[in-house]
Design a protein around this motif. Structure first.
Motif, short mmCIF file in Angstrom:
data_model
loop_
_atom_site.label_atom_id
_atom_site.label_comp_id
_atom_site.label_asym_id
_atom_site.label_seq_id
_atom_site.Cartn_x
_atom_site.Cartn_y
_atom_site.Cartn_z
N ALA A 43 37.88 20.88 -76.48
CA ALA A 43 38.77 20.83 -77.64
C ALA A 43 40.20 21.17 -77.24
CB ALA A 43 38.28 21.81 -78.71
N THR A 44 40.36 22.14 -76.34
CA THR A 44 41.69 22.51 -75.87
C THR A 44 42.30 21.37 -75.07
OG1 THR A 44 40.96 24.80 -75.79
CG2 THR A 44 42.98 24.26 -74.60
N ARG A 45 41.49 20.76 -74.24
CA ARG A 45 41.96 19.61 -73.46
C ARG A 45 42.46 18.49 -74.38
NH1 ARG A 45 37.84 17.20 -69.08
NH2 ARG A 45 39.23 18.16 -67.54
N ALA A 46 41.77 18.26 -75.48
CA ALA A 46 42.17 17.20 -76.40
C ALA A 46 43.57 17.44 -76.96
CB ALA A 46 41.16 17.08 -77.54
N PHE A 47 43.87 18.68 -77.35
CA PHE A 47 45.20 18.98 -77.86
C PHE A 47 46.26 18.73 -76.78
CE2 PHE A 47 48.83 21.80 -78.45
CZ PHE A 47 49.18 21.55 -79.77
N ILE A 48 45.97 19.13 -75.55
CA ILE A 48 46.94 18.98 -74.47
C ILE A 48 47.29 17.51 -74.28
CG2 ILE A 48 47.23 19.16 -71.96
CD1 ILE A 48 45.73 21.85 -72.13
N HIS A 49 46.29 16.64 -74.23
CA HIS A 49 46.58 15.24 -73.91
C HIS A 49 46.97 14.42 -75.13
CE1 HIS A 49 45.54 15.60 -69.70
NE2 HIS A 49 44.48 16.31 -70.04
#
Length: 398
Positions: A43-49
């Motif tokens: 989920a954190t990765r999704a916000f970053i990209h």
């Protein structure tokens, strides 16, 4: 200097720390900044990209304050601060890493210089796989054998205290009451459970006296009346603090606990941003603040929280129970902040997966962790990390 590429690295479900997400920021001048955060990596990765990368790519890598504000507005405007703040924290740490490298200085020098050349540390008595699963943090361990300090404090706290002292460690954190809260709900604590929870603390004091500082962790499991009862029972042993006996959701409850015990009350790396910490400070809900720079909003936000606490005459201590970049971010802040008290370490991590993940680890001497000397954070990912089996790398680029 422009940001040209953003990478997120997940070590995979079979790694020592599968909830850890690593971040690398590349620039057009060849500098690479590194950061990390912990918990819900996908989920954190999704916000970053999806949201952060379009706002950062092509922008000035050194405009850290502007980037923080831009990213925060993107998440705060819609009421979301969990995964989003962890993402911002990881990116912010990596930006400060770039700034330190560009200046040829450790981050604490870029922050304004050192208040000290070392900071006291304590050993959180966990095992090598303590953070591998969410349940492992609350009195259950996946790890067995070498450096399983969680099992050791549960079964032989006196022997563990002697061993830690012989290893140059003069402070230790344990959580001897958690199991009873899990079993019975945490609303109240029975006398026999209270006595059983006190036993490891009593063993440490009987074995090594005041040579060992003791920190008591509560992981937010208890009601206010139970927390008061536990704290009062601990007073004869004079621990350095009681930490998160109740969650920091209600600062008024924290303030009530402060009034009911002579032990310093600590809260809480669970808080995010200076606005949440300010409520605790305004109500005098903590004697000490714990800050995690890879959760609270990065180095940018952590230094503001520390400075704000200083105006209330409240010391701060830096959290690390997740990864080496968190440790180095906190260490740089603790070396800089005049009101820093401790930097947390986990010796089981320092001697197992941290050594496998990064090139350098800080030196610990006589219960203190020494200031890093290399530019930026002070450590780098091992060069083969992104090619290891099970590791996934996602990139956004110009």
């Amino acid at each position: 200097m422009k940001l040209t590429r953003i990478e997120t690295i997940h070590l995979g479900p079979d790694s020592a720390m599968p909830a850890l997400l690593l971040v690398r920021l590349h620039t057009d001048e060849g500098l690479i900044g590194e950061g990390e955060t912990y918990y819900t990596p996908e989920a954190t990765r999704a916000f970053i990209h999806e949201l952060a990368a379009p706002l950062l790519l092509g922008q000035d890598a050194l405009a850290i304050e502007r980037h923080w504000r831009t990213l925060y507005e993107m998440c705060a405007r819609f009421g979301a601060k969990g995964n989003e703040m962890r993402a911002i924290s990881a990116l912010d740490v990596a930006l400060w890493d770039i700034l330190g490298q560009a200046a040829g200085l450790p981050i604490y020098q870029v922050l304004g210089g050192a208040s000290r050349d070392r900071i006291k540390t304590y050993n959180t008595c966990a095992g090598p796989l303590y953070g591998r699963t969410l349940r492992a943090g609350y009195g259950i361990t996946d790890a067995a054998g070498v450096l399983d300090d969680l099992r050791a404090f549960q079964t032989g706290a006196d022997e563990l205290a002697r061993e830690l002292l012989s290893d140059g460690i003069t402070a230790m954190k344990i959580w001897p009451f958690d199991g009873f809260a899990q079993q019975k709900g945490g609303l109240a604590i029975e006398y026999r459970d209270l006595e059983a929870g006190l036993e490891p603390v009593r063993k440490i004091r009987d074995a090594v006296g005041r040579d060992m500082d003791i920190m008591i962790e509560g992981h937010g499991f208890w009601s206010l009346p139970a927390a008061v009862q536990i704290a009062r029972a601990l007073e004869e042993f004079q621990p350095a603090w009681v930490e998160d006996l109740i969650r920091a959701d209600d600062p008024t409850a924290l303030a009530a606990l402060c009034r009911e015990t002579s032990i310093p009350v600590l809260a809480s790396e669970y808080l995010m941003t200076r606005w949440e910490y300010r409520q605790v400070l305004d109500l005098r809900g903590a004697d000490i603040l714990m800050i995690d720079p890879v959760w609270c909003g990065g180095i940018t936000e952590a230094r503001k929280i520390a400075s704000m606490a200083d105006t209330y005459a409240v010391p701060v201590t830096m959290h690390d129970c997740t990864g080496p970049h968190s440790l180095y971010a906190g260490l740089n802040l603790a070396i800089n902040a005049p009101n820093a008290l401790y930097q947390e370490t986990v010796r089981a991590y320092l001697r197992t997966f941290y050594t496998d993940l990064v090139t350098d680890l800080p030196e610990i001497v006589d219960g203190h962790i020494l200031a890093p000397t290399a530019p930026g954070l002070g450590t780098r990912l091992q060069p083969d990390v992104d090619s290891r089996p099970g590791t996934t790398v996602v990139a956004s680029a110009l």
